[in-house]
Design a protein around this motif. Structure first.
Motif, PDB file in Angstrom:
ATOM      1  N   GLY A 178       0.928  -1.301   0.036  1.00 32.33           N
ATOM      2  CA  GLY A 178      -0.306  -0.106   0.154  1.00 32.33           C
ATOM      3  C   GLY A 178       0.729   1.251   0.048  1.00 32.33           C
ATOM      4  O   GLY A 178       2.010   1.062  -0.233  1.00 32.33           O
ATOM      5  N   LEU A 179       0.233   2.260   0.277  1.00 34.93           N
ATOM      6  CA  LEU A 179       1.011   3.572   0.448  1.00 34.93           C
ATOM      7  C   LEU A 179       0.692   4.300   1.418  1.00 34.93           C
ATOM      8  O   LEU A 179      -0.725   4.587   1.957  1.00 34.93           O
ATOM      9  N   LEU A 180       1.803   5.033   2.150  1.00 36.08           N
ATOM     10  CA  LEU A 180       1.479   5.871   3.365  1.00 36.08           C
ATOM     11  C   LEU A 180       1.843   7.295   2.849  1.00 36.08           C
ATOM     12  O   LEU A 180       2.719   7.726   2.384  1.00 36.08           O
ATOM     13  N   ILE A 181       0.808   7.974   3.100  1.00 41.44           N
ATOM     14  CA  ILE A 181       1.015   9.761   3.023  1.00 41.44           C
ATOM     15  C   ILE A 181       1.078  10.284   4.215  1.00 41.44           C
ATOM     16  O   ILE A 181       0.221  10.045   5.222  1.00 41.44           O
ATOM     17  N   VAL A 182       2.022  11.018   4.058  1.00 42.35           N
ATOM     18  CA  VAL A 182       2.562  11.600   5.622  1.00 42.35           C
ATOM     19  C   VAL A 182       2.440  13.222   5.567  1.00 42.35           C
ATOM     20  O   VAL A 182       2.959  14.085   4.893  1.00 42.35           O
ATOM     21  N   HIS A 183       1.718  13.538   6.454  1.00 41.44           N
ATOM     22  CA  HIS A 183       1.732  15.164   7.044  1.00 41.44           C
ATOM     23  C   HIS A 183       3.036  15.346   7.740  1.00 41.44           C
ATOM     24  O   HIS A 183       3.023  14.704   8.998  1.00 41.44           O
ATOM     25  N   ALA A 184       3.886  15.859   7.327  1.00 40.63           N
ATOM     26  CA  ALA A 184       5.267  15.656   7.916  1.00 40.63           C
ATOM     27  C   ALA A 184       5.936  17.142   8.211  1.00 40.63           C
ATOM     28  O   ALA A 184       6.203  17.946   7.950  1.00 40.63           O
ATOM     29  N   GLU A 185       5.619  17.259   9.974  1.00 42.75           N
ATOM     30  CA  GLU A 185       6.123  18.170  10.596  1.00 42.75           C
ATOM     31  C   GLU A 185       6.602  17.581  11.918  1.00 42.75           C
ATOM     32  O   GLU A 185       6.058  16.776  12.422  1.00 42.75           O
ATOM     33  N   PRO A 206       8.852  26.220  11.816  1.00 39.83           N
ATOM     34  CA  PRO A 206       9.893  26.472  11.128  1.00 39.83           C
ATOM     35  C   PRO A 206      10.125  25.422   9.905  1.00 39.83           C
ATOM     36  O   PRO A 206       9.683  24.065  10.053  1.00 39.83           O
ATOM     37  N   GLY A 207      10.718  25.697   8.816  1.00 39.59           N
ATOM     38  CA  GLY A 207      11.019  24.737   7.671  1.00 39.59           C
ATOM     39  C   GLY A 207      11.862  23.508   8.171  1.00 39.59           C
ATOM     40  O   GLY A 207      11.680  22.366   7.593  1.00 39.59           O
ATOM     41  N   LEU A 231       3.119  14.979   1.915  1.00 45.21           N
ATOM     42  CA  LEU A 231       1.888  15.826   1.520  1.00 45.21           C
ATOM     43  C   LEU A 231       2.505  17.214   1.704  1.00 45.21           C
ATOM     44  O   LEU A 231       3.430  17.515   2.663  1.00 45.21           O
ATOM     45  N   HIS A 232       1.808  18.100   1.065  1.00 38.37           N
ATOM     46  CA  HIS A 232       2.113  19.606   1.153  1.00 38.37           C
ATOM     47  C   HIS A 232       3.355  20.063   1.596  1.00 38.37           C
ATOM     48  O   HIS A 232       3.520  20.772   2.699  1.00 38.37           O
ATOM     49  N   VAL A 233       4.348  19.709   0.920  1.00 42.06           N
ATOM     50  CA  VAL A 233       5.703  20.354   1.138  1.00 42.06           C
ATOM     51  C   VAL A 233       5.683  22.000   1.009  1.00 42.06           C
ATOM     52  O   VAL A 233       5.149  22.366   0.086  1.00 42.06           O
ATOM     53  N   SER A 234       5.993  22.626   1.943  1.00 43.42           N
ATOM     54  CA  SER A 234       5.962  23.914   2.047  1.00 43.42           C
ATOM     55  C   SER A 234       7.480  24.675   2.219  1.00 43.42           C
ATOM     56  O   SER A 234       7.524  25.575   1.685  1.00 43.42           O
ATOM     57  N   PRO A 280       2.898  26.287   7.306  1.00 43.46           N
ATOM     58  CA  PRO A 280       2.654  27.795   6.637  1.00 43.46           C
ATOM     59  C   PRO A 280       3.035  28.088   5.341  1.00 43.46           C
ATOM     60  O   PRO A 280       4.106  27.674   4.774  1.00 43.46           O
ATOM     61  N   ILE A 281       2.483  29.368   4.915  1.00 46.29           N
ATOM     62  CA  ILE A 281       2.990  29.745   3.448  1.00 46.29           C
ATOM     63  C   ILE A 281       4.267  30.567   3.987  1.00 46.29           C
ATOM     64  O   ILE A 281       4.237  31.245   5.047  1.00 46.29           O
TER      65      ILE A 281
END
Ligand SMILES: [Zn+2]
Length: 458
Positions: A178-185, A206-207, A231-234, A280-281
Motif C-alpha cells: 500500500g501507500l502511506l501519505i504523511v503530514h510531515a512536521e 519552521p522549515g 503531503l504539502h511540502v511547504s 505555513p506559507i
C-alpha cells in the motif's frame, strides 16, 4: 458513430500540445485524431484556441462530510471541483466524523457521498494509534492509501503516530504494498506562536521541522520498503533529502500546493487568517525554491489541500484561527498564472495536477503498477490494456475515462469568494486576478451540470 468529438488547436496530450480531435464513446476516450480526420459523432464541440486538458485529479481534499458538513460537503466541494476543472478528488480521512480509520467509517462516508457528487470521488484511509489491525481491510475495501500525522492534526479524533507506531504502520502497509501519505512536521520543533501575528505563526512552524520529519520518513521507508508520499511540502529545505532518497531508489514521492507556489509570507495582510494553513506559507525566496523542485522533478504533484471551515473559525488571530485554505475551484488558474510567468507550459501543469496525482492514487488505469517509478510520467495505457480494468484518469489517451476540460489560458478572472461553489465564502485568493478560465468540464464524456450530478465513487 461516436457520442462526442471535441476539437482543439491546443489539446494537451502526454507527448505534448497539438491540434487534435478527441472522440468519445461510452464515457471513454475512443480515439485521438487529426482535426480534419475526426469521426462522425452525435455531438461536436470545436474549442478553437481554447485548450483541451485531461480533467485534474486533486488527491488532497478535505470534504468534512459527514460530521462537519457545515464546513464543506460532497455536493458543494464537487461542484467547486468541476467548476475548477477537477474531475476526480480523493477525500482525506480527517475532519469528517467519524474519521475514515476503519471499514465501517468508510461505509458511512461512502453513504454520505453517494448520489451527491458532481465529479468522481475516491477515499484515503487514516493511520492513527490503535488501528493497525484495520489497515489491510481498508486497503481491500478500496482506500487509495493511508494518511498519518507526526504532529497534532488539529482535531482530537485523529491523533498523530509516534516513531515506533510509524515504523509498525509502515511495515504493515508494506506487507500489502500500500501507500502511506504523511503530514510531515516534527512536533519537537513546533511551538505555540508567541503572538497573534503572521510572523509569530510562521516562526512557530519552521522549515527545519518539515525537513526533520521528511528525513525520519525517508529513514523508515528505507528500512521497511514502504511506498511513502510527503503531503504539502511547504519548505524548500525538504528538497535536498527528497532528491537524495530518490537517487538511492527509496520509494518516495512528494507534493506541494497552489498556495505555497503562488502566495508568500511577505504579502499576508494583518489578521488575514484565510492565509493560515499548516505547514505555513513561507517567504518569497522559499517559493522560488519550490518552483525549482517542481522543475527538477523532486516534487511530483500540485494538489489543493482544500481544507475549509466556517468563517467564524477564521478569527483574526493567527495563533487561534483554524488552519486550512480553501482553493479547490482555483488551483488550476492560480498555478497556471504563476507557471506561465515562470516559463512553464500547460503540459507541465497537467503533469503536476492531473497525471502525477492519478498515478499517486493508483487511478491512472495501470493497475498494479502504481509504484513511485511511474509518478510524473504521463504515459497512459493502450486501449487494449485499459479495456481490462476501470477507465484511467489523468491523461488524454485512448481507453481512459473521457474526463476533459476546456481551459481558456488567455482569459482572466478576478476572484470573488462569494461566487465560488465551495460552502463558505473564504479564500486567500479573494480579489486576485488569475489567468485562465475553465469553460466546460466533461466527466466521462458528459458535461458536468449542477442540477444532475453524475460523479461516481471510485
Ligand atoms: Zn490536508
Amino acid at each position: 458513430m461516436h457520442d462526442l468529438v471535441i476539437t482543439s488547436r491546443r489539446a494537451v496530450l502526454p507527448e505534448g500540445e497539438r491540434p487534435a480531435a478527441v472522440a468519445v464513446r461510452d464515457g471513454r476516450i475512443a480515439g485521438i485524431h487529426a482535426p480534419d480526420a475526426a469521426p462522425e459523432a452525435a455531438e461536436r464541440v470545436d474549442l478553437g484556441d481554447v485548450a483541451l486538458l485531461p480533467g485534474l485529479v486533486d488527491s488532497h481534499v478535505h470534504v468534512n462530510e459527514p460530521g462537519r458538513t457545515h464546513w464543506e460537503g460532497f455536493a458543494s466541494a464537487t461542484r467547486a471541483a468541476a467548476a475548477g476543472g477537477v474531475t476526480t478528488i480523493v477525500d482525506m480521512p480527517l475532519n469528517s466524523l467519524p474519521p475514515t480509520v476503519d471499514v465501517p467509517a468508510l461505509e458511512v462516508k461512502r453513504a454520505a457521498a453517494a448520489g451527491r457528487c458532481a465529479v468522481d470521488v475516491a477515499f484515503w484511509g487514516g493511520a492513527v494509534p490503535g488501528n493497525l489491525k484495520d489497515l489491510r481491510a481498508l486497503h481491500e475495501a478500496g482506500v487509495r492509501g493511508f494518511k498519518c500525522f507526526l504532529s497534532p492534526s488539529g482535531v482530537d479524533e485523529f491523533p498523530p503516530l509516534g516513531v515506533e507506531e510509524l515504523r509498525a504502520v509502515m511495515a504493515e502497509i508494506a506487507s500489502f504494498d500500500g501507500l502511506l501519505i504523511v503530514h510531515a512536521e516534527d512536533p519537537e520543533l513546533l511551538a505555540d506562536p508567541a503572538g497573534p501575528g503572521y510572523a509569530e505563526f510562521l516562526g512557530s512552524r519552521p522549515g527545519e521541522s518539515e525537513r526533520r520529519a521528511v528525513e525520519r520518513v525517508i529513514a523508515l521507508a528505507r528500512q521497511t520498503g514502504v511506498r511513502a508520499h510527503i503531503l504539502h511540502v511547504s519548505s524548500a529545505l525538504c528538497l535536498e533529502p527528497l532528491a537524495e532518497a530518490r537517487r538511492d531508489g527509496v520509494r518516495i514521492t512528494a507534493e506541494t500546493c497552489p498556495h505555497y507556489l503562488t502566495l508568500a509570507a511577505e504579502e499576508v495582510p494583518e489578521g488575514a487568517t484565510q492565509f493560515k494553513c499548516c505547514p505555513p506559507i513561507r517567504e518569497e525566496a522559499n517559493r522560488d525554491g519550490l518552483w525549482k523542485g517542481l522543475a527538477d522533478g523532486v516534487l511530483d504533484c500540485v494538489v489543493s489541500d482544500h481544507s475549509p471551515s466556517t468563517p467564524d473559525l477564521k478569527v483574526p488571530d493567527f495563533a487561534a484561527a483554524w488552519g486550512g485554505i480553501s482553493s479547490l475551484q482555483l488551483g488550476l488558474s492560480a498555478v497556471w498564472t504563476e507557471a506561465s510567468w515562470r516559463g512553464h507550459g500547460l503540459g507541465d501543469v497537467v503533469r503536476w495536477m492531473s497525471a502525477a496525482p492519478a498515478v499517486l492514487a493508483g487511478l491512472d488505469g495501470r493497475r498494479g503498477t502504481a509504484g513511485t517509478a511511474g509518478v510524473g510520467v504521463a504515459a497512459g495505457p493502450t486501449g487494449k490494456e485499459a479495456a481490462a480494468g476501470p477507465g484511467g484518469k489523468g491523461s488524454i489517451v485512448v481507453g481512459n475515462d473521457a474526463d476533459l476540460v476546456a481551459f481558456d489560458p488567455g482569459a482572466a478572472q478576478t476572484v470573488d469568494a462569494a461566487a465560488l461553489h465551495h460552502r463558505n465564502p473564504v479564500t486567500p485568493y479573494h480579489g486576485r486576478t488569475l489567468s485562465g478560465v475553465v469553460r466546460t468540464t466533461w466527466l466521462r464524456g458528459r458535461a458536468v451540470r449542477d442540477d444532475a450530478p453524475h460523479g461516481t465513487l471510485l
